[in-house]
Design a protein around this motif. Structure first.
Motif, PDB file in Angstrom:
ATOM      1  N   ARG A  35       0.819  -1.215   0.000  1.00  0.00           N
ATOM      2  CA  ARG A  35       0.000   0.000   0.000  1.00  0.00           C
ATOM      3  C   ARG A  35       0.850   1.260   0.000  1.00  0.00           C
ATOM      4  O   ARG A  35       0.556   2.215  -0.714  1.00  0.00           O
ATOM      5  CB  ARG A  35      -0.924  -0.004   1.224  1.00  0.00           C
ATOM      6  CG  ARG A  35      -2.035  -1.013   1.121  1.00  0.00           C
ATOM      7  CD  ARG A  35      -2.955  -0.962   2.307  1.00  0.00           C
ATOM      8  NE  ARG A  35      -3.988  -1.963   2.197  1.00  0.00           N
ATOM      9  CZ  ARG A  35      -4.929  -2.151   3.115  1.00  0.00           C
ATOM     10  NH1 ARG A  35      -4.960  -1.388   4.191  1.00  0.00           N
ATOM     11  NH2 ARG A  35      -5.849  -3.078   2.951  1.00  0.00           N
ATOM     12  N   LEU A  36       1.894   1.263   0.805  1.00  0.00           N
ATOM     13  CA  LEU A  36       2.768   2.440   0.825  1.00  0.00           C
ATOM     14  C   LEU A  36       3.552   2.569  -0.475  1.00  0.00           C
ATOM     15  O   LEU A  36       3.841   3.681  -0.915  1.00  0.00           O
ATOM     16  CB  LEU A  36       3.715   2.372   2.018  1.00  0.00           C
ATOM     17  CG  LEU A  36       3.087   2.728   3.370  1.00  0.00           C
ATOM     18  CD1 LEU A  36       4.096   2.586   4.486  1.00  0.00           C
ATOM     19  CD2 LEU A  36       2.516   4.133   3.347  1.00  0.00           C
ATOM     20  N   GLY A  37       3.895   1.447  -1.106  1.00  0.00           N
ATOM     21  CA  GLY A  37       4.568   1.505  -2.405  1.00  0.00           C
ATOM     22  C   GLY A  37       3.681   2.129  -3.468  1.00  0.00           C
ATOM     23  O   GLY A  37       4.129   2.959  -4.271  1.00  0.00           O
ATOM     24  N   THR A  38       2.399   1.749  -3.463  1.00  0.00           N
ATOM     25  CA  THR A  38       1.443   2.337  -4.405  1.00  0.00           C
ATOM     26  C   THR A  38       1.250   3.824  -4.124  1.00  0.00           C
ATOM     27  O   THR A  38       1.223   4.647  -5.045  1.00  0.00           O
ATOM     28  CB  THR A  38       0.085   1.612  -4.315  1.00  0.00           C
ATOM     29  OG1 THR A  38       0.279   0.223  -4.606  1.00  0.00           O
ATOM     30  CG2 THR A  38      -0.913   2.195  -5.297  1.00  0.00           C
ATOM     31  N   LEU A  39       1.136   4.158  -2.831  1.00  0.00           N
ATOM     32  CA  LEU A  39       0.997   5.573  -2.460  1.00  0.00           C
ATOM     33  C   LEU A  39       2.217   6.372  -2.897  1.00  0.00           C
ATOM     34  O   LEU A  39       2.093   7.491  -3.414  1.00  0.00           O
ATOM     35  CB  LEU A  39       0.811   5.685  -0.940  1.00  0.00           C
ATOM     36  CG  LEU A  39       0.710   7.109  -0.375  1.00  0.00           C
ATOM     37  CD1 LEU A  39      -0.509   7.827  -0.925  1.00  0.00           C
ATOM     38  CD2 LEU A  39       0.681   7.075   1.154  1.00  0.00           C
ATOM     39  N   GLN A  40       3.406   5.789  -2.736  1.00  0.00           N
ATOM     40  CA  GLN A  40       4.624   6.487  -3.143  1.00  0.00           C
ATOM     41  C   GLN A  40       4.639   6.741  -4.645  1.00  0.00           C
ATOM     42  O   GLN A  40       5.027   7.821  -5.088  1.00  0.00           O
ATOM     43  CB  GLN A  40       5.865   5.678  -2.752  1.00  0.00           C
ATOM     44  CG  GLN A  40       7.155   6.342  -3.228  1.00  0.00           C
ATOM     45  CD  GLN A  40       8.390   5.609  -2.750  1.00  0.00           C
ATOM     46  OE1 GLN A  40       8.422   5.094  -1.651  1.00  0.00           O
ATOM     47  NE2 GLN A  40       9.405   5.571  -3.581  1.00  0.00           N
ATOM     48  N   ASP A  41       4.211   5.753  -5.437  1.00  0.00           N
ATOM     49  CA  ASP A  41       4.186   5.932  -6.888  1.00  0.00           C
ATOM     50  C   ASP A  41       3.270   7.089  -7.289  1.00  0.00           C
ATOM     51  O   ASP A  41       3.630   7.936  -8.107  1.00  0.00           O
ATOM     52  CB  ASP A  41       3.737   4.647  -7.585  1.00  0.00           C
ATOM     53  CG  ASP A  41       4.775   3.540  -7.489  1.00  0.00           C
ATOM     54  OD1 ASP A  41       5.960   3.854  -7.250  1.00  0.00           O
ATOM     55  OD2 ASP A  41       4.400   2.364  -7.653  1.00  0.00           O
ATOM     56  N   TRP A  42       2.057   7.127  -6.700  1.00  0.00           N
ATOM     57  CA  TRP A  42       1.121   8.198  -7.028  1.00  0.00           C
ATOM     58  C   TRP A  42       1.650   9.569  -6.600  1.00  0.00           C
ATOM     59  O   TRP A  42       1.584  10.532  -7.363  1.00  0.00           O
ATOM     60  CB  TRP A  42      -0.242   7.934  -6.370  1.00  0.00           C
ATOM     61  CG  TRP A  42      -1.068   6.944  -7.119  1.00  0.00           C
ATOM     62  CD1 TRP A  42      -1.278   5.631  -6.799  1.00  0.00           C
ATOM     63  CD2 TRP A  42      -1.791   7.167  -8.337  1.00  0.00           C
ATOM     64  NE1 TRP A  42      -2.083   5.028  -7.734  1.00  0.00           N
ATOM     65  CE2 TRP A  42      -2.417   5.952  -8.697  1.00  0.00           C
ATOM     66  CE3 TRP A  42      -1.970   8.269  -9.165  1.00  0.00           C
ATOM     67  CZ2 TRP A  42      -3.198   5.810  -9.824  1.00  0.00           C
ATOM     68  CZ3 TRP A  42      -2.754   8.134 -10.300  1.00  0.00           C
ATOM     69  CH2 TRP A  42      -3.359   6.922 -10.627  1.00  0.00           C
ATOM     70  N   LEU A  43       2.164   9.622  -5.370  1.00  0.00           N
ATOM     71  CA  LEU A  43       2.685  10.907  -4.886  1.00  0.00           C
ATOM     72  C   LEU A  43       3.920  11.346  -5.655  1.00  0.00           C
ATOM     73  O   LEU A  43       4.142  12.539  -5.866  1.00  0.00           O
ATOM     74  CB  LEU A  43       2.998  10.809  -3.389  1.00  0.00           C
ATOM     75  CG  LEU A  43       1.800  10.702  -2.455  1.00  0.00           C
ATOM     76  CD1 LEU A  43       2.252  10.525  -1.017  1.00  0.00           C
ATOM     77  CD2 LEU A  43       0.891  11.918  -2.588  1.00  0.00           C
ATOM     78  N   ARG A  44       4.726  10.398  -6.093  1.00  0.00           N
ATOM     79  CA  ARG A  44       5.931  10.742  -6.870  1.00  0.00           C
ATOM     80  C   ARG A  44       5.549  11.383  -8.194  1.00  0.00           C
ATOM     81  O   ARG A  44       6.093  12.421  -8.564  1.00  0.00           O
ATOM     82  CB  ARG A  44       6.757   9.488  -7.118  1.00  0.00           C
ATOM     83  CG  ARG A  44       7.905   9.723  -8.099  1.00  0.00           C
ATOM     84  CD  ARG A  44       8.614   8.430  -8.416  1.00  0.00           C
ATOM     85  NE  ARG A  44       9.503   8.056  -7.342  1.00  0.00           N
ATOM     86  CZ  ARG A  44       9.960   6.811  -7.160  1.00  0.00           C
ATOM     87  NH1 ARG A  44       9.578   5.844  -7.951  1.00  0.00           N
ATOM     88  NH2 ARG A  44      10.789   6.563  -6.179  1.00  0.00           N
ATOM     89  N   PHE A  45       4.610  10.767  -8.906  1.00  0.00           N
ATOM     90  CA  PHE A  45       4.280  11.252 -10.244  1.00  0.00           C
ATOM     91  C   PHE A  45       3.326  12.440 -10.242  1.00  0.00           C
ATOM     92  O   PHE A  45       3.290  13.194 -11.217  1.00  0.00           O
ATOM     93  CB  PHE A  45       3.702  10.112 -11.089  1.00  0.00           C
ATOM     94  CG  PHE A  45       4.754   9.188 -11.619  1.00  0.00           C
ATOM     95  CD1 PHE A  45       5.510   9.532 -12.730  1.00  0.00           C
ATOM     96  CD2 PHE A  45       5.030   7.991 -10.988  1.00  0.00           C
ATOM     97  CE1 PHE A  45       6.494   8.691 -13.217  1.00  0.00           C
ATOM     98  CE2 PHE A  45       6.017   7.141 -11.459  1.00  0.00           C
ATOM     99  CZ  PHE A  45       6.755   7.491 -12.574  1.00  0.00           C
ATOM    100  N   LEU A  46       2.568  12.623  -9.160  1.00  0.00           N
ATOM    101  CA  LEU A  46       1.598  13.710  -9.145  1.00  0.00           C
ATOM    102  C   LEU A  46       2.002  14.894  -8.271  1.00  0.00           C
ATOM    103  O   LEU A  46       1.473  15.991  -8.435  1.00  0.00           O
ATOM    104  CB  LEU A  46       0.231  13.187  -8.673  1.00  0.00           C
ATOM    105  CG  LEU A  46      -0.409  12.135  -9.579  1.00  0.00           C
ATOM    106  CD1 LEU A  46      -1.733  11.682  -8.990  1.00  0.00           C
ATOM    107  CD2 LEU A  46      -0.608  12.658 -10.997  1.00  0.00           C
ATOM    108  N   VAL A  47       2.935  14.683  -7.332  1.00  0.00           N
ATOM    109  CA  VAL A  47       3.305  15.759  -6.411  1.00  0.00           C
ATOM    110  C   VAL A  47       4.815  16.015  -6.405  1.00  0.00           C
ATOM    111  O   VAL A  47       5.282  17.079  -6.822  1.00  0.00           O
ATOM    112  CB  VAL A  47       2.806  15.457  -4.968  1.00  0.00           C
ATOM    113  CG1 VAL A  47       3.203  16.595  -4.027  1.00  0.00           C
ATOM    114  CG2 VAL A  47       1.306  15.241  -4.949  1.00  0.00           C
ATOM    115  N   ALA A  48       5.588  15.037  -5.927  1.00  0.00           N
ATOM    116  CA  ALA A  48       7.028  15.253  -5.743  1.00  0.00           C
ATOM    117  C   ALA A  48       7.737  15.501  -7.073  1.00  0.00           C
ATOM    118  O   ALA A  48       8.578  16.400  -7.182  1.00  0.00           O
ATOM    119  CB  ALA A  48       7.656  14.048  -5.029  1.00  0.00           C
ATOM    120  N   GLY A  49       7.423  14.706  -8.093  1.00  0.00           N
ATOM    121  CA  GLY A  49       8.076  14.878  -9.390  1.00  0.00           C
ATOM    122  C   GLY A  49       7.789  16.224 -10.029  1.00  0.00           C
ATOM    123  O   GLY A  49       8.718  16.944 -10.419  1.00  0.00           O
ATOM    124  N   PRO A  50       6.503  16.610 -10.166  1.00  0.00           N
ATOM    125  CA  PRO A  50       6.209  17.937 -10.709  1.00  0.00           C
ATOM    126  C   PRO A  50       6.836  19.075  -9.903  1.00  0.00           C
ATOM    127  O   PRO A  50       7.277  20.065 -10.472  1.00  0.00           O
ATOM    128  CB  PRO A  50       4.668  18.000 -10.667  1.00  0.00           C
ATOM    129  CG  PRO A  50       4.250  16.576 -10.780  1.00  0.00           C
ATOM    130  CD  PRO A  50       5.288  15.795 -10.039  1.00  0.00           C
TER     131      PRO A  50
END
Length: 203
Positions: free
Chosen positions: A164-179
């Motif tokens: 679950r945390l891995g999935t959350l990290q992927d979403w947050l990486r591509f939608l928040v941290a990366g941008p």
């Protein structure tokens, strides 16, 4: 050549007249418009362009290292496997950071503006490293935060919590941290150059 609509005399390489008439309907091109600050969706597109191959590489490497372990149980050295996957992701991303200035995005381009005023779409390896560092640090902060959260979570199933945390990290990486990393990279001042986004429209 004369514009059929307004009669304005233009040079042959011009694709669109000042009045808006398309002088070269059989040629595909784009017209530079203005300096812009990227919208969130444009930052997402820029981050995705340099990161999707890294994401695929990370997944493939982790699957190979899992060596057929059941999905409902963490394999031995799961932390090391995750760390190796993250290193692969960041390594591939670093190599692809040049795409930030080389790729022709649909609505914008990122140019390299040198201190002498010249523009280009190329960076040296050292310059790529400097740009990538600014894209990297928000992702590292996110990964560290979620890793600490995973350590503190008291869950019945460690594997389930990790997924679950891995999935959350992927979403947050591509939608928040990366941008956000792309934003800091575009706003940064580097020795000898800076990055500038320009809005473009197709004709």
């Amino acid at each position: 050549m004369d514009c059929p609509r307004c009669g304005l005399l233009t040079s042959p390489e011009v694709l669109r007249c000042d009045c808006g008439y398309n002088l070269a309907p059989d040629r595909i091109g784009y017209v530079p418009e203005w300096q812009i600050d990227l919208a969130w969706r444009q930052k997402v597109a820029a981050f995705w362009a340099i990161s999707w191959p890294a994401y695929i590489g990370n997944l493939v490497l982790v699957m190979l290292l899992m060596n057929g372990s059941p999905v409902d149980r963490l394999p031995p050295h799961a932390g090391l496997i995750s760390f190796t996957g993250q290193l692969a992701f960041f390594g591939i991303q670093a190599l692809l950071t040049i795409r930030l200035v080389r790729k022709n995005y649909r609505t914008f381009r990122v140019m390299v503006i040198r201190d002498d005023g010249s523009q280009s779409r190329s960076l040296s390896m050292k310059e790529i490293g400097r740009v990538w560092t600014r894209i990297l640090w928000p992702q590292l902060a996110l990964a560290l935060s979620l890793t600490l959260l995973l350590i503190l979570v008291n869950a019945n199933s460690e594997a389930d919590a990790a997924r679950r945390l891995g999935t959350l990290q992927d979403w947050l990486r591509f939608l928040v941290a990366g941008p956000y990393g792309v934003k800091t990279a575009l706003r940064g001042r580097y020795p000898g150059f800076r990055l500038q986004a320009y809005g473009y429209r197709y004709i």
